[in-house]
Design an enzyme around this catalytic site. Sequence first.
Site, mmCIF file in Angstrom:
data_model
loop_
_atom_site.group_PDB
_atom_site.id
_atom_site.type_symbol
_atom_site.label_atom_id
_atom_site.label_comp_id
_atom_site.label_asym_id
_atom_site.label_seq_id
_atom_site.Cartn_x
_atom_site.Cartn_y
_atom_site.Cartn_z
ATOM 1 N N PHE A 149 0.804 -1.216 0.000
ATOM 2 C CA PHE A 149 0.000 0.000 0.000
ATOM 3 C C PHE A 149 0.837 1.266 0.000
ATOM 4 O O PHE A 149 0.335 2.339 -0.355
ATOM 5 C CB PHE A 149 -0.946 0.021 1.218
ATOM 6 N N LYS A 173 -1.209 -8.013 -8.811
ATOM 7 C CA LYS A 173 -2.204 -7.779 -7.768
ATOM 8 C C LYS A 173 -1.749 -6.578 -6.942
ATOM 9 O O LYS A 173 -0.839 -6.682 -6.125
ATOM 10 C CB LYS A 173 -2.362 -8.975 -6.835
ATOM 11 N N GLU A 176 -5.061 -4.097 -2.019
ATOM 12 C CA GLU A 176 -6.493 -3.827 -2.000
ATOM 13 C C GLU A 176 -6.824 -2.530 -1.251
ATOM 14 O O GLU A 176 -7.943 -2.016 -1.354
ATOM 15 C CB GLU A 176 -7.258 -5.001 -1.388
ATOM 16 N N SER A 226 5.169 -6.980 4.353
ATOM 17 C CA SER A 226 5.717 -7.329 5.659
ATOM 18 C C SER A 226 6.584 -8.584 5.561
ATOM 19 O O SER A 226 6.414 -9.413 4.657
ATOM 20 C CB SER A 226 4.594 -7.575 6.662
ATOM 21 N N CYS A 281 9.579 1.485 3.527
ATOM 22 C CA CYS A 281 10.515 0.470 4.021
ATOM 23 C C CYS A 281 11.925 1.020 4.196
ATOM 24 O O CYS A 281 12.758 0.385 4.828
ATOM 25 C CB CYS A 281 10.532 -0.746 3.099
ATOM 26 N N GLU A 382 9.195 -3.427 13.640
ATOM 27 C CA GLU A 382 8.852 -2.404 12.655
ATOM 28 C C GLU A 382 7.538 -1.732 13.045
ATOM 29 O O GLU A 382 6.503 -2.385 13.167
ATOM 30 C CB GLU A 382 8.717 -3.030 11.268
#
Length: 482
Positions: A149, A173, A176, A226, A281, A382
Amino acid sequence: MRVLENFVGGAWSRASGATHLEVKNPATGESLAEVPLSTAADVDAAVKAAQAAFPGWSATPPVQRARYLFKLREIFDAHRDEIAAICTAEHGKTLAEARNDFGRGIENVEHAAGIPALLMGQGLEDVASRIDCHTIRQPLGVFAAITPFNFPPMVPLWFLPYAIATGNTFVLKPSEQVPLSQQRIFELIEQVGLPPGVVNLVHGGRDVVNAFCAHRDIAGVSFVGSSAVARHVYRSAAEAGKRVQALGGAKNFLVVMPDAERRMTVANVAESIYGCSGQRCLAGSVVVCVGDTYEAVRDGLVRHAKGIVLGDGSKPGVTMGPVISAAHRDRVLSYINQGVAEGATLLLDGRDARVDGYPDGNWVGPTVFDDVRPGMVIATEEIFGPVACLMRANDLDEAIAIANRSEYGNAASIYTSSGRAAREFQHRVGAGMVGVNIGVAAPMAFFPFGGQKGSFFGDLKAHGPTAIDFYTERKIVITRWF
């Protein structure tokens, strides 16, 4: 409410799944669209379309494939502001951040357009008497990518241009949570006139991820997200015999030496930590101050953090937007609570952040922790939010040891005027991307992107020359003529 569609075989179509998720603007709470949760049947349809397109596309000369990318680059460039606005609406980052997001993606299209040179093999005459040897690169088939995202326009473009430039076909993909920019990007891709099935888009969640990993006709899978999911994708896709590059989470350390240029360092550290609301990240997380730098860096960081303007990223003057969702806001706040419970000192508390006129925004204000010790949860896990953790080290050796204890190894940075210290740091720190006086160690498109340890699962990293390796098989030809 607009329901998003999949792009399969060169046409838009409704997903077969009956479940939809609401896509919301994280600053305003406004509903933007509904995204379908596609099924394994939808994945299979996309893979079949990609598989059908592969023979003709792989036989297309690389120079002709490159021309599609040249055209795509021009179309993308003409729509930079439009895509940035969509990105800000669905993600919350500022317009400036969103423009840079898409701009970095376009750079990958530019690099992949050089595919005739990038695909070249090697050759040597007379490896033995009157015997020659040369290598060629060939595409493998259908590749899939699962993207996160936090950089909606950019990260898919770490993969798509290289996959199709090398002669493969591709299924994406997107997250979402932020599907709108990719929906629009695929509408722009339509204008290029690629053969049907070369690129495909399937919206969805966990079921699509697992279908990608298991599908027998997918040659390889790319993932960014992740570490827990990266590890799952790596294991399940590799067990199915696929190539995998799975980029995971991070806990990035910023080491400030006594000889660092203070003013520029503090400003750069703050930008690393709070840019994109800490949802990247490569964001700095733990600031390790060496020797007598601690107080100056601490006070300067708090001053910079207090100057950040929180709000709707589409509005002028805003320098930090919301986090992606209410659930993620609660996750970040739980880490701040954990830090307080562990005994760290909260110098700046972002838990009660509010923005006038935006009661439904997912707000977390800039946060600074003092007296953070190794082993604390906030120093090891994190957080993925606008939270800075300050730690002390007596010397460079101790600072490197602190960073190297982390299970992650995505990025690390050092601020110094000493070439010796910088060289020692880059040699010894256990991170895949290293910054020297740079807080966000993001490689350009023509260099590889990826971490080490628990931040990366696989052998070949994203974009740069390793992308060409990932998407092709080397064939060795040994020749003798009688």
